[in-house]
Motif scaffolding. Structure first.
Motif: not given
Length: 391
Positions: A257, A285, A210-211, A260, A213-216
């Protein structure tokens, strides 16, 4: 003209049969040519170009390359195109499609890996650690026994081993990891590596991994400030196929992190209460982090070699033990400038070139009268290093 014909064990369609009948030269693996009862030149994917070399001169008749399944999926079409050839491709069902069909599983969320040999075993295993559903196209030195041996005991997985797909000896075996390391396998084609505890989410819009994370550098009220974590993550560079150690992990901010972002992660922490918070953070998460509770450096000894290491706690002996495993990136968070000098000296002695950076940020705080003031956060010294490569 060159035609690439894929075969999946069933009768060839009329168009493919006609191309074979018209061909002046037929090239393909000996096993497939034998099953199709074709008089051709035996050659695997790596030898096809050599077999075709003498047939590419002007005026020669048509040639056919016979391949397994869909030859455009990790197959011979890539090699032909790289040579500047533009073959006509008549594909069949790929090995991966057949493997998931035999197992009765959907596979739009599966990660497909196709190593070329044992040099890539580590990255394949790390992908299996991080991803709940992986399809492995078997290569020499990278098969069910090797995968199971490397994953055990920290990463329990179910293996579905597919042998001779489409052939007379087709066999699909659901295997435990212990069994996979000792059982004799007869030329397996595909191994499905499945996390039996994984619960799939909603269908996505992209297949496979999957793409990101939206933010880190996620917001957190404790531990390292977000600005320091962003810098640390940038220097670690976690990615699919990597194994990252988070040593002195605390509640697992860096470990989570990195997971992710697709890396396999091992968190090492000695404090029981911190381990409990780490587990909660991991579950919150929805990522995979292997937790090793213990004191470093001894707790590091049984772990597989890392690609990147973050040292968030421990003394210089921990840094030395991590450097001895030769990761491509080693990052340490320190509290004093004196520690920075000592760690840099140690890393230099162990073949690393490093730099030290002070991360200090101030946040805007709203006053009662509507104005803002700057509130300084605790500074963090970060040492980041990589091995010195010989010229």
């Amino acid at each position: 003209m060159i035609t690439v014909v894929g075969w999946d064990g069933v009768e060839l369609p009329a168009r493919a049969a006609d191309r074979l009948h018209e061909a002046e030269l037929v090239v393909g693996p000996a096993a497939i040519l034998g099953r199709l009862r074709i008089d051709g030149r035996a050659a695997d994917d790596g030898d096809v170009l050599q077999a075709l070399d003498g047939h590419l001169e002007p005026g020669r008749g048509p040639a056919v390359v016979v391949a397994e399944g869909d030859p455009g999926f990790f197959g011979v079409v890539r090699a032909l195109r790289a040579r500047g050839l533009q073959p006509d491709v008549l594909p069949a069902t790929s090995l991966i499609t057949r493997a998931f069909a035999c197992a009765g599983l959907n596979w739009e969320d599966a990660l497909v890996v196709a190593p070329t040999g044992p040099a890539q075993l580590g990255r394949v295993v790390n992908a299996c650690r991080a991803h709940p559903k992986v399809a492995l196209l078997v290569a020499p030195g990278v098969g069910p026994a090797e995968i199971a041996r490397e994953l055990a005991p920290t990463t329990p997985r179910a293996l579905i081993v597919c042998e001779d797909l489409g052939g007379p000896d087709q066999r699909v075996t659901h295997s435990r990891m212990g069994e996979a390391t000792t059982r004799p396998w007869k030329d397996p084609d595909v191994v499905l590596v499945i996390d039996p505890l994984h619960r799939p989410g909603q269908p996505g819009w992209v297949a496979g991994a999957q793409p990101g994370p939206r933010e880190w550098a996620l917001p957190s009220a404790t531990g390292l400030p977000a600005e320091a974590r962003a810098f640390i993550l940038a220097k670690l560079g976690p990615r699919l196929g990597d194994l990252v150690w988070d040593v002195g992990a605390g509640e697992g901010q860096i470990a989570v992190e990195c997971a992710r972002m697709g890396a396999a992660v091992v968190a090492v922490e000695r404090d029981e209460s911190a381990c409990a918070r780490l587990r909660t953070n991991v579950l919150a998460h929805g990522v995979k982090v292997a937790l090793t509770r213990g004191q470093a450096p001894p707790a590091l000894e049984p772990l597989p070699d890392p690609d990147a290491v973050f040292v968030g706690g421990g003394g210089t002996d921990v840094v030395v033990a991590c450097a001895a495993r030769r990761p491509r990136a080693l990052v340490c968070a320190l509290s004093t400038v004196e520690q920075v000098a000592a760690v840099l000296d140690l890393l230099r002695e162990h073949g690393y070139r490093g730099e030290g950076t002070l991360i200090q940020a101030s946040g805007l705080t709203l006053n009662a009268d509507g104005s803002h003031r700057l509130t300084a956060r605790d500074p963090v010294f970060v040492v980041h290093a990589g091995p010195v490569h010989a010229a």
